[in-house]
Design an enzyme around this catalytic site. Structure first.
Site, short mmCIF file in Angstrom:
data_model
loop_
_atom_site.label_atom_id
_atom_site.label_comp_id
_atom_site.label_asym_id
_atom_site.label_seq_id
_atom_site.Cartn_x
_atom_site.Cartn_y
_atom_site.Cartn_z
N HIS A 16 8.66 8.68 -9.06
CA HIS A 16 8.63 8.11 -7.71
C HIS A 16 8.86 6.61 -7.67
CE1 HIS A 16 4.53 7.15 -8.98
NE2 HIS A 16 4.58 6.20 -8.07
C1 UD1 Z 1 2.72 3.98 -3.52
C2 UD1 Z 1 2.31 2.80 -4.40
C3 UD1 Z 1 2.52 3.14 -5.86
C4 UD1 Z 1 1.87 4.45 -6.24
C5 UD1 Z 1 2.40 5.53 -5.30
C6 UD1 Z 1 1.83 6.89 -5.60
C7 UD1 Z 1 2.66 0.56 -3.45
C8 UD1 Z 1 3.50 -0.65 -3.51
N1 UD1 Z 1 3.11 1.62 -4.12
O1 UD1 Z 1 4.13 4.11 -3.66
O2 UD1 Z 1 1.96 2.11 -6.66
O3 UD1 Z 1 2.15 4.77 -7.57
O4 UD1 Z 1 2.06 5.14 -3.97
O5 UD1 Z 1 2.31 7.83 -4.70
O6 UD1 Z 1 1.63 0.54 -2.83
N2 UD1 Z 1 5.34 8.96 2.41
C9 UD1 Z 1 5.15 10.17 3.03
N3 UD1 Z 1 3.89 10.67 3.07
C10 UD1 Z 1 2.82 10.03 2.53
C11 UD1 Z 1 3.05 8.80 1.90
C12 UD1 Z 1 4.31 8.29 1.85
O7 UD1 Z 1 6.07 10.79 3.53
O8 UD1 Z 1 1.70 10.52 2.62
C13 UD1 Z 1 6.69 8.38 2.37
C14 UD1 Z 1 6.73 7.05 3.09
O9 UD1 Z 1 7.00 7.19 4.44
C15 UD1 Z 1 7.82 6.32 2.36
C16 UD1 Z 1 7.66 6.86 0.95
O10 UD1 Z 1 7.00 8.08 1.02
O11 UD1 Z 1 9.06 6.68 2.84
C17 UD1 Z 1 6.97 5.87 0.06
O12 UD1 Z 1 5.61 5.69 0.41
P1 UD1 Z 1 4.82 4.31 0.12
O13 UD1 Z 1 3.38 4.48 0.39
O14 UD1 Z 1 5.53 3.20 0.76
O15 UD1 Z 1 5.01 4.04 -1.40
P2 UD1 Z 1 4.96 5.02 -2.63
O16 UD1 Z 1 6.34 5.13 -3.16
O17 UD1 Z 1 4.21 6.28 -2.36
#
Ligand code: UD1
Length: 366
Positions: free
Chosen positions: A208
């Protein structure tokens, strides 16, 4: 008046760090009052709620509901909402864990209100400032009043950055507390068998990191590697929402639908630990998995150029590699030629107790 401690839970990797500590604080007499604050950084059922129920966490005292967005949007919204909560119901201390955007945001909001900030899993450094988590770690550690580290490299990094020794306390790795707390349940779960896979006869994949999944060329290389690896070892791949979105957008999702690859929705904690604990290998870019595999003695192939958890390489089962090196590594594992590793000191399931002891020692003077 009880001494109120906010425990910040935000995103998937936070929940297993917060749960053992919440339990340890909640078991103390009324002098300490832990409050769970969920920022809402992760909001899908299987990225958040499933972990609360798997880890036996109660409903949070407050849910800030911030959701996704750019880094500044997400960090800014958490700061605004957490500051409001602190001004309404001021805690005596804020405990942040790990390195996600909410860790940084709550640390800043609390520090500026002169609330004590403690950081659990402090001191880790990859040396790679292109990772958002590295920025979060550096800034959080620079303003925290107390820094609880998991390993000696954490202490050394903080000392090099000029953090006074009295602020640093090595407590060990809290993830192992969550693992031991849940072991009986995940061992009974037998998720691999349910998926038709034999214990020790498959690999677990998680990906991820933005550096791996946001770039179409890199993600294509990784998808090719998974298809090739699956010819010699069945792979199970619970797909993170970010990764799923990118795979679909870059036209790679359908290419992974081949025999030998099982694509799943993100798994809950018990399901995932069940899957991992009977696997032959983990192929990953996660931080937590590098630690869990070292503890479980399972080979870990980390698809990154650096790690903030070097002890998993020097003492554990983890090796950093490029995608092209994975098939050879799988052959070595098949031939039982993978180094066994040993468990780092203080990764023993008793970290929460050491955190509470340090907190009780410091709290009277705060
Ligand atoms: C975040 C953390 C990362 C951790 C990871 C585990 C930061 C900078 N990054 O990254 O350190 O390893 O979580 O998962 O804080 N999304 C969903 N549903 C959710 C959560 C996210 O659809 O419940 C989507 C968001 O809309 C976005 C993407 O996933 O498009 C990324 O989510 P985001 O929380 O920004 O960062 P992660 O890549 O999950």
């Amino acid at each position: 008046m009880p001494y109120t401690i906010d425990l910040i839970a935000a995103a998937r990797p936070n929940f297993m760090k917060v749960a053992p500590l919440y339990n340890a604080l909640a078991a103390l007499p009324d002098a300490l009052r832990p409050r769970l604050v969920h920022t809402g950084q992760h909001y899908d059922r299987n990225m958040s709620d499933a972990f609360f129920s798997d880890l036996g966490l109660p409903d949070p005292h407050a849910h800030l509901g911030v959701g996704g967005g750019t880094h500044a949007e997400q960090t800014g919204r958490v700061m605004i909402e957490y500051e409001k909560l602190c001004m309404r119901e001021r805690p005596d201390c804020t405990i942040v864990v790990g390195d996600v955007n909410s860790t940084l945001a709550c640390a800043i909001a609390a520090a500026k209100l002169h609330i004590r900030v403690a950081h659990l899993e402090a001191g880790l450094r990859s040396g790679d400032r292109s990772m958002p988590e590295e920025i979060n770690r550096i800034v959080t550690d620079s303003i925290a009043d107390v820094l609880w580290t998991p390993s000696p490299d954490g202490d050394e990094n903080l000392a090099r950055e000029g953090v006074p020794a009295e602020r640093i306390c090595r407590v060990g790795n809290i993830m192992m507390d969550a693992l031991e707390m849940s072991r009986a349940r995940f061992e009974a779960r037998q998720y691999a068998r349910q998926l038709g896979l034999a214990a020790g006869g498959y690999g677990v994949v998680t990906l991820h990191r933005p550096s791996n999944v946001d770039d179409p060329a890199q993600l294509r290389v990784l998808a090719d590697m998974l298809r090739e690896s699956a010819r010699s070892l069945p792979l199970v791949f619970p797909v993170h929402p970010r990764t799923h979105k990118c795979l679909v957008e870059f036209g790679l999702w359908e290419t992974l639908k081949q025999p030998g690859i099982t694509l799943l929705e993100p798994a809950g904690y018990i399901e995932f630990m069940s899957l991992l604990s009977t696997s032959a290998v983990a192929i990953t870019d996660s931080g937590g998995l590098q630690e869990e595999t070292t503890y479980l003695g399972i080979p870990c192939l980390t698809l990154r150029e650096n790690t903030e958890r070097p002890i998993t390489v020097t003492e554990g089962t983890n090796r950093l590699m490029r995608p092209g090196e994975v098939p050879h590594a799988i052959r070595l594992i098949h031939e039982r030629r993978w180094p066994q590793g040993r468990t780092p000191q203080l990764w023993d399931g008793r970290t929460a107790g050491r955190v509470v002891a340090d907190l009780l020692r410091r709290a009277p003077t705060w």
